[in-house]
Design a protein around this motif. Structure first.
Motif, PDB file in Angstrom:
ATOM      1  N   VAL A  36       0.861  -1.184   0.000  1.00 47.18           N
ATOM      2  CA  VAL A  36       0.000   0.000   0.000  1.00 47.18           C
ATOM      3  C   VAL A  36       0.894   1.229   0.000  1.00 47.18           C
ATOM      4  O   VAL A  36       1.759   1.371   0.868  1.00 47.18           O
ATOM      5  N   ALA A  37       0.713   2.098  -0.980  1.00 50.32           N
ATOM      6  CA  ALA A  37       1.483   3.339  -1.079  1.00 50.32           C
ATOM      7  C   ALA A  37       0.524   4.512  -0.972  1.00 50.32           C
ATOM      8  O   ALA A  37      -0.477   4.578  -1.681  1.00 50.32           O
ATOM      9  N   LEU A  38       0.847   5.447  -0.091  1.00 50.72           N
ATOM     10  CA  LEU A  38       0.010   6.629   0.132  1.00 50.72           C
ATOM     11  C   LEU A  38       0.845   7.872  -0.090  1.00 50.72           C
ATOM     12  O   LEU A  38       1.872   8.068   0.579  1.00 50.72           O
ATOM     13  N   ASP A  39       0.435   8.700  -1.028  1.00 48.80           N
ATOM     14  CA  ASP A  39       1.065   9.994  -1.269  1.00 48.80           C
ATOM     15  C   ASP A  39       0.044  11.064  -0.902  1.00 48.80           C
ATOM     16  O   ASP A  39      -0.873  11.370  -1.672  1.00 48.80           O
ATOM     17  N   CYS A  40       0.188  11.610   0.298  1.00 46.47           N
ATOM     18  CA  CYS A  40      -0.822  12.542   0.813  1.00 46.47           C
ATOM     19  C   CYS A  40      -0.894  13.806  -0.034  1.00 46.47           C
ATOM     20  O   CYS A  40      -1.984  14.311  -0.321  1.00 46.47           O
ATOM     21  N   GLY A  41       0.261  14.342  -0.428  1.00 46.68           N
ATOM     22  CA  GLY A  41       0.271  15.575  -1.191  1.00 46.68           C
ATOM     23  C   GLY A  41      -0.373  15.436  -2.559  1.00 46.68           C
ATOM     24  O   GLY A  41      -1.085  16.331  -3.018  1.00 46.68           O
ATOM     25  N   ALA A  42      -0.129  14.295  -3.214  1.00 44.75           N
ATOM     26  CA  ALA A  42      -0.681  14.076  -4.551  1.00 44.75           C
ATOM     27  C   ALA A  42      -2.098  13.512  -4.507  1.00 44.75           C
ATOM     28  O   ALA A  42      -2.738  13.373  -5.553  1.00 44.75           O
ATOM     29  N   GLY A  43      -2.582  13.161  -3.307  1.00 45.24           N
ATOM     30  CA  GLY A  43      -3.923  12.574  -3.211  1.00 45.24           C
ATOM     31  C   GLY A  43      -3.986  11.225  -3.898  1.00 45.24           C
ATOM     32  O   GLY A  43      -4.944  10.950  -4.624  1.00 45.24           O
ATOM     33  N   CYS A  44      -2.995  10.386  -3.670  1.00 43.55           N
ATOM     34  CA  CYS A  44      -2.879   9.117  -4.400  1.00 43.55           C
ATOM     35  C   CYS A  44      -2.734   7.965  -3.419  1.00 43.55           C
ATOM     36  O   CYS A  44      -1.863   7.972  -2.548  1.00 43.55           O
ATOM     37  N   LEU A  45      -3.619   6.967  -3.553  1.00 42.36           N
ATOM     38  CA  LEU A  45      -3.548   5.739  -2.754  1.00 42.36           C
ATOM     39  C   LEU A  45      -3.450   4.573  -3.732  1.00 42.36           C
ATOM     40  O   LEU A  45      -4.369   4.342  -4.520  1.00 42.36           O
ATOM     41  N   SER A  46      -2.332   3.844  -3.690  1.00 40.20           N
ATOM     42  CA  SER A  46      -2.073   2.769  -4.653  1.00 40.20           C
ATOM     43  C   SER A  46      -1.950   1.433  -3.928  1.00 40.20           C
ATOM     44  O   SER A  46      -1.396   1.359  -2.834  1.00 40.20           O
ATOM     45  N   PHE A  47      -2.469   0.393  -4.581  1.00 35.29           N
ATOM     46  CA  PHE A  47      -2.358  -0.969  -4.072  1.00 35.29           C
ATOM     47  C   PHE A  47      -1.543  -1.790  -5.062  1.00 35.29           C
ATOM     48  O   PHE A  47      -1.781  -1.734  -6.273  1.00 35.29           O
ATOM     49  N   TYR A  48      -0.597  -2.559  -4.547  1.00 39.29           N
ATOM     50  CA  TYR A  48       0.295  -3.358  -5.380  1.00 39.29           C
ATOM     51  C   TYR A  48       0.229  -4.833  -4.972  1.00 39.29           C
ATOM     52  O   TYR A  48       0.052  -5.159  -3.797  1.00 39.29           O
ATOM     53  N   GLY A  49       0.393  -5.695  -5.961  1.00 35.74           N
ATOM     54  CA  GLY A  49       0.660  -7.100  -5.704  1.00 35.74           C
ATOM     55  C   GLY A  49       2.162  -7.293  -5.711  1.00 35.74           C
ATOM     56  O   GLY A  49       2.859  -6.853  -6.620  1.00 35.74           O
ATOM     57  N   VAL A  50       2.692  -7.944  -4.663  1.00 39.79           N
ATOM     58  CA  VAL A  50       4.138  -8.112  -4.511  1.00 39.79           C
ATOM     59  C   VAL A  50       4.477  -9.581  -4.646  1.00 39.79           C
ATOM     60  O   VAL A  50       4.009 -10.415  -3.870  1.00 39.79           O
ATOM     61  N   ALA A  51       5.295  -9.899  -5.649  1.00 44.57           N
ATOM     62  CA  ALA A  51       5.767 -11.271  -5.858  1.00 44.57           C
ATOM     63  C   ALA A  51       7.096 -11.180  -6.584  1.00 44.57           C
ATOM     64  O   ALA A  51       7.173 -11.294  -7.795  1.00 44.57           O
ATOM     65  N   GLY A  52       8.170 -10.932  -5.830  1.00 45.35           N
ATOM     66  CA  GLY A  52       9.450 -10.653  -6.454  1.00 45.35           C
ATOM     67  C   GLY A  52       9.481  -9.203  -6.873  1.00 45.35           C
ATOM     68  O   GLY A  52      10.146  -8.370  -6.268  1.00 45.35           O
ATOM     69  N   GLY A  53       8.747  -8.860  -7.925  1.00 38.29           N
ATOM     70  CA  GLY A  53       8.535  -7.475  -8.318  1.00 38.29           C
ATOM     71  C   GLY A  53       7.195  -6.993  -7.792  1.00 38.29           C
ATOM     72  O   GLY A  53       6.577  -7.626  -6.934  1.00 38.29           O
ATOM     73  N   VAL A  54       6.738  -5.873  -8.301  1.00 39.00           N
ATOM     74  CA  VAL A  54       5.433  -5.344  -7.898  1.00 39.00           C
ATOM     75  C   VAL A  54       4.612  -5.073  -9.144  1.00 39.00           C
ATOM     76  O   VAL A  54       5.140  -4.708 -10.193  1.00 39.00           O
ATOM     77  N   SER A  55       3.320  -5.268  -9.034  1.00 36.23           N
ATOM     78  CA  SER A  55       2.396  -4.941 -10.119  1.00 36.23           C
ATOM     79  C   SER A  55       1.261  -4.103  -9.542  1.00 36.23           C
ATOM     80  O   SER A  55       0.700  -4.441  -8.498  1.00 36.23           O
ATOM     81  N   LEU A  56       0.971  -2.996 -10.205  1.00 33.63           N
ATOM     82  CA  LEU A  56      -0.079  -2.092  -9.732  1.00 33.63           C
ATOM     83  C   LEU A  56      -1.441  -2.747  -9.919  1.00 33.63           C
ATOM     84  O   LEU A  56      -1.816  -3.117 -11.025  1.00 33.63           O
ATOM     85  N   LEU A  57      -2.182  -2.894  -8.826  1.00 32.17           N
ATOM     86  CA  LEU A  57      -3.530  -3.449  -8.891  1.00 32.17           C
ATOM     87  C   LEU A  57      -4.560  -2.352  -9.130  1.00 32.17           C
ATOM     88  O   LEU A  57      -5.450  -2.497  -9.973  1.00 32.17           O
ATOM     89  N   TYR A  58      -4.431  -1.250  -8.393  1.00 32.18           N
ATOM     90  CA  TYR A  58      -5.390  -0.148  -8.571  1.00 32.18           C
ATOM     91  C   TYR A  58      -4.841   1.085  -7.873  1.00 32.18           C
ATOM     92  O   TYR A  58      -4.026   0.995  -6.930  1.00 32.18           O
TER      93      TYR A  58
END
Length: 444
Positions: free
Chosen positions: A395-417
């Motif tokens: 879970v990545a949260l960028d408060c200033g940019a208003g962005c909440l990202s969810f990733y699948g992690v398996a070796g690398g990362v893939s953006l889910l939404y």
């Protein structure tokens, strides 16, 4: 070896001479599946040279090469293809969601501009003769700001639409390739898949800030009406300094590996870790030693109904900066997200209402795994995602940019939404774990 009609196929079942022949399912492209050199069915794939071969080829030019049955090689590559297809379709979901927000912004922008026009007309009605030219100058400014803003928003919508059409075309090609019954054609077309990964480009969107647009116009107009006409020009020139503020943002971000993500987004969720460097949260034991930073119901917490669900809330709010945390989730019903702390709603709502569950209200956002599929929730609106189960989620949260990202992690990362929103209050990381489920917060 040959393709048989029903009449000739009957002899292979009835005649003793042909009973030892091996029969296979019919191939619609039988001739193209034959080895040109040996006239035998190519049923193997040579990984060394990346081509389909027959059994005799293994004894000659492909001796000692790494080979595998076509079906196994296709099954292996279908996994990669399905992942790319899931990423493409999830990007389509994000663009569609962003396009809807653009349309809503156009409506709000038009409403704001209409409000500004009304203020202008009201102010200038008493002194229309004296300040006619100044009035027209202000209206011209508003009109130009409107045209420029709508042009930018329209261009952004069109760009997103064009991108969506491209992704739809890519999705159709991927789906067609995935359902192609010919193993050979499938593998021949498969290298084109590399273009999808190598050509990934960020998509930029445009938004406007309501609170930062026309900041000084209403107040300056009220003051202008009470002053002499001779001083009006100075006020008008002041108004022209600030119109509609437009911002650019990433609708689809550039691809990042996990190392880069961890470097850019420093982890902020640091619970008291056990010997294995992780904090488990189990659905059957939410009240038992939930940790230092995590509490089932911290003092002054969110809606009282929050504790009616098996949810755990972080005691620290995140109001600025960028933050990242990871969690391992079991293959059961779990939710991972963030929420505001809000005062209780009006009386009369059942304490166990679904509105208190993560993502089922306007004050929280979450990623949900229901043991079958991933979904994202906000304001009780579900968006079903494509792709399979990920044991580790980021879970990545960028408060200033208003962005909440969810990733699948398996070796690398893939953006889910990715959620794009204006976060007006501190956000508190939270999880929901059903009975028997387990979420383990990791130190990264």
């Amino acid at each position: 070896m040959g393709s048989l009609c029903e009449k000739h196929l009957r002899s292979h079942s009835e005649d003793q001479v042909f009973r030892d022949h091996q029969l296979l399912e019919p191939l619609w492209d039988f001739k193209s599946c034959l080895c040109r050199k040996h006239r035998k069915l190519r049923g193997l794939y040579c990984r060394t040279e990346g081509c389909c071969v027959c059994g005799t080829c293994l004894l000659e030019e492909h001796r000692n090469h790494d080979t595998i049955p076509l079906q196994e090689e296709r099954a292996r590559r279908e996994v990669e293809l399905r992942q790319v297809q899931a990423n493409v379709e999830n990007q389509m979901l994000m663009i569609t969601s962003d396009s809807q927000k653009h349309r809503e912004q156009v409506a709000f922008l038009l409403k704001l501009i209409q409000t500004m026009r009304d203020e202008v007309h009201s102010c200038f009605s008493g002194i229309i003769q004296e300040v006619k030219q100044l009035q027209m100058k202000v209206l011209d400014f508003v009109d130009k700001e409107e045209a420029a803003a709508l042009e930018k928003l329209g261009s952004s919508i069109q760009q997103s639409h064009n991108w969506l059409l491209k992704l739809e075309a890519d999705s159709i090609w991927l789906r067609t390739l995935l359902t192609n019954p010919s193993d050979q054609q499938f593998l021949q077309e498969f290298p084109r898949l590399k273009n999808f990964q190598d050509c990934m480009e960020p998509l930029m969107g445009t938004s406007w800030e309501e609170k930062q647009s026309f900041l000084q116009l209403p107040q300056a107009l009220a003051e202008l009406r009470s002053r002499l006409v001779g001083m009006g020009l100075g006020f008008v020139n002041q108004l022209l300094l600030q119109g509609i503020k437009m911002n650019s943002y990433e609708v689809l971000p550039t691809t990042m590996d996990r190392k880069t993500l961890l470097k850019l987004l420093q982890p902020e969720i640091r619970p008291r870790l056990g010997q294995r460097g992780a904090l488990p949260v189990q659905g059957d034991a939410l009240g038992a030693e939930p940790g230092v930073l995590l509490e089932p119901f911290p003092a002054g917490g969110p809606l009282p109904g929050f504790k009616q669900w098996p949810q755990v809330l972080c005691s620290r709010g995140l109001a600025e900066g960028r933050h990242y945390w990871e969690a391992e989730v079991s293959n059961s019903w779990v939710c991972l997200g963030v929420t505001y702390r809000r005062s209780p709603p009006p009386s009369g709502r059942p304490r166990g209402s679904i509105v208190y569950l993560l993502g089922r209200n306007p004050d929280s956002w979450c990623l949900e795994w229901d043991s079958l599929r991933f979904s994202v929730w906000h304001n009780n609106t579900q968006t079903v995602l494509q792709g399979g189960y990920h044991r580790t989620l980021g879970v990545a949260l960028d408060c200033g940019a208003g962005c909440l990202s969810f990733y699948g992690v398996a070796g690398g990362v893939s953006l889910l939404y990715r959620f794009l929103a204006s976060f007006l209050e501190p956000l508190y990381p939270a999880v929901m774990v059903s009975s028997g489920a387990l979420v383990t917060l990791k130190q990264v």
